[in-house]
Design an enzyme around this catalytic site. Structure first.
Site, PDB file in Angstrom:
ATOM      1  N   GLU A  73      33.047  38.577  40.644  1.00 24.35           N
ATOM      2  CA  GLU A  73      32.000  39.467  40.085  1.00 24.35           C
ATOM      3  C   GLU A  73      31.474  40.438  41.145  1.00 24.35           C
ATOM      4  OE1 GLU A  73      29.161  36.714  38.370  1.00 24.35           O
ATOM      5  OE2 GLU A  73      30.276  36.725  36.494  1.00 24.35           O
TER       6      GLU A  73
ATOM      7  N   GLU B 112      36.361  33.880  33.240  1.00 17.27           N
ATOM      8  CA  GLU B 112      35.187  33.050  32.931  1.00 17.27           C
ATOM      9  C   GLU B 112      34.744  33.350  31.498  1.00 17.27           C
ATOM     10  OE1 GLU B 112      31.818  33.195  35.569  1.00 17.27           O
ATOM     11  OE2 GLU B 112      33.091  33.246  37.351  1.00 17.27           O
TER      12      GLU B 112
END
Ligand code: BGP
Length: 488
Positions: A197, A387
């Site tokens: 991220e 994810e």
């Protein structure tokens, strides 16, 4: 239909699962000092201040120590990362369970501080290398591909104290770390992610309720630039060492919707996508800053230290794969909002067409299809969802079962939308459900925010046997994989 070789699996991160925080030569990382997310112990960093008094500071993006304070382990405090779920010692049994579900791929991170305890050593810590070699060999036994995240908020504390990603020197230490792991694990690992991220360096500034200002944006954009350069170096080094390496970037994928048809909201939504999603995605996937960067930097008087060599490196370090996390969508609007969703990363106006999780995360399967199709259009790269999952307060029934039908419903609805995106031309090659086994929550430090197909007997105060128990979703996911996404 999903491709025949679609990579079904699950994902965890070292700091949320391994434990063994100071064993076998591992150096400290910031998150070792994170207290548990219980009522008694909110998610804080524990410190000793310059007068030697113990204290705690809340963890938000870019948490820094007050002058003269030291990170510290305080007495009688539960630190969730110290033992995690003890994956460090139990990985063989856990991997056996993943194999029972039929995993093709398993995402985990290498804790940088296990390989270079302070980050600046010339030689790596051999025990750290041995541990990960054992894990990868265990996965190999079951034909499960490792998908390795190089940085999942696990920088050696010593490098953090030298300025972390605000210090260009960190890139040099990162290069040595990635060269070591690409060389040591050549032939055992071929799927990699550079930074977890990476866009959150800037994207989350507003989400912690920080009073983000020009100074915090300057710091965040500069850190993000050095991370971009480091990511590009990792791609180049990884390709040099093994041309079979497939190296992805990774974006926190939160699609934004306009709060009304007001043209101001439409423009705000577009600019939010640019800042939060496309800015990082473009640098990783196109190897250059997008044209709108100048507007973003000007907005906050940001002046970056970018060298001509950096720009060459970015161009030469384009990722092979676009990967992202998907949990929810957010609404942005220029208008007064009465019904706001807030807390635990979620932020913005409540969307009246959606329901929300216990932590205020929108339940929006169609948002995943939307995101997949936007990204496919923009980058035309293979895509992996690395994810996705539902954090929930699972409870053990009297017969020691966990009937997590809500999790099955959440995952089923998202996989249905993935299938529609694939039928619409998206080159989706894999899916690793987040927290495939219950682990410590990143945002809360709690165990009670559970994602797993496998329950772990540990509570927010650190009590419990760490026993593993299959949830109802365990056999459901096994059938999904067996049928390649047809039996939902
Ligand atoms: C992402 C992190 C993961 C994971 C996930 C779920 O941002 O990359 O590490 O934690 O969020 O969040 P949480 O664990 O806070 O529910």
């Amino acid at each position: 239909m999903f491709k025949d070789n679609f990579l079904w699996g699950g994902a965890i991160a070292a700091n949320q699962s391994e434990g063994a925080w100071n064993l076998d030569g591992k150096g400290p990382i910031l998150l070792d000092f994170r207290t548990g997310g219980s009522k008694k112990n909110p998610r804080m960093l524990t410190i000793i201040d310059k007068e030697g008094n113990p204290g705690k500071i809340p963890i938000t993006r870019g948490t820094r120590l007050p002058d003269g304070a030291q990170y510290s382990i305080l007495e009688n405090i539960y630190y969730p990362s110290h033992e995690g779920i003890d994956f460090y010692h139990r990985y063989k049994d856990d991997i056996k369970l993943f194999a029972e579900m039929g995993f093709k791929i398993f995402r985990l991170s290498i804790c940088w501080a296990r390989i270079y305890p302070t980050g600046v050593e010339d030689k790596p810590n051999q025990e750290g290398i041995n541990y990960y070699k054992d894990v990868f060999n265990e996965l190999k036994k079951y034909n499960i591909e490792p998908l390795v995240t190089l940085v999942h908020s696990e920088m050696p504390l010593h490098l953090e104290e030298l300025g972390g990603w605000s210090n260009r020197e960190t890139i040099k230490h990162f290069d040595r770390y990635v060269r070591t792991v690409f060389e040591e694990f050549k032939g055992l690992v071929k799927y990699w992610i550079t930074f977890n991220e990476i866009n959150n360096e800037v994207g989350m500034l507003e989400m912690f309720g920080n009073t983000a200002n020009d100074e915090t944006y300057q710091t965040a954009y500069q850190k993000l630039h050095y991370e971009f350069v480091a990511s590009a170096h990792a791609v180049k080094i990884g390709h040099e060492i093994d041309e079979k390496n497939i190296i992805g970037g990774m974006i926190c994928g939160i699609p934004h919707y306009p709060g009304s048809n007001d043209p101001d909201d439409i423009l705000l939504c577009r600019y939010t996508w640019e800042k939060a999603i496309f800015y990082s995605g473009d640098v990783l996937c196109k190897g250059e800053y997008p044209v709108f960067s100048k507007r973003l930097w000007k907005e906050h008087n940001v002046v970056l230290d970018i060298t001509s060599q950096d720009l060459i490196d970015l161009k030469e370090g384009i990722v092979d794969l676009y990967t992202f996390s998907y949990y929810m969508t957010n609404v942005v609007t220029t208008h007064e909002v009465t019904d706001v969703v807030s807390g635990n990363f979620a932020a913005g106006a409540r969307n009246p067409y959606l329901k929300y999780s216990d932590w205020g995360w929108a339940y929006d399967p169609k948002g995943l299809r939307y995101y997949l199709e936007v990204i496919n259009d923009r980058y035309q790269k293979p895509v992996m969802i690395t994810e996705n999952g539902l954090g929930a307060k699972d409870s053990l029934d009297s017969d020691n079962t966990i009937n997590d039908d809500y999790r099955i419903e959440y995952l089923r609805d998202h996989i249905i939308e993935m299938k529609k995106a694939v039928e619409n031309g998206v080159n989706l090659i894999g899916y690793t459900a987040w927290g495939c086994i219950d682990i410590v929550s990143m945002s809360t430090g709690q165990m009670s925010k559970r994602y797993g197909f496998i329950y772990v007997d540990r509570d927010d105060e650190g009590a419990g046997t760490l026993k593993r128990i299959k949830k109802k979703s365990f056999n459901w996911y096994k059938k999904v994989i067996e049928s390649n996404g047809n039996k939902l």
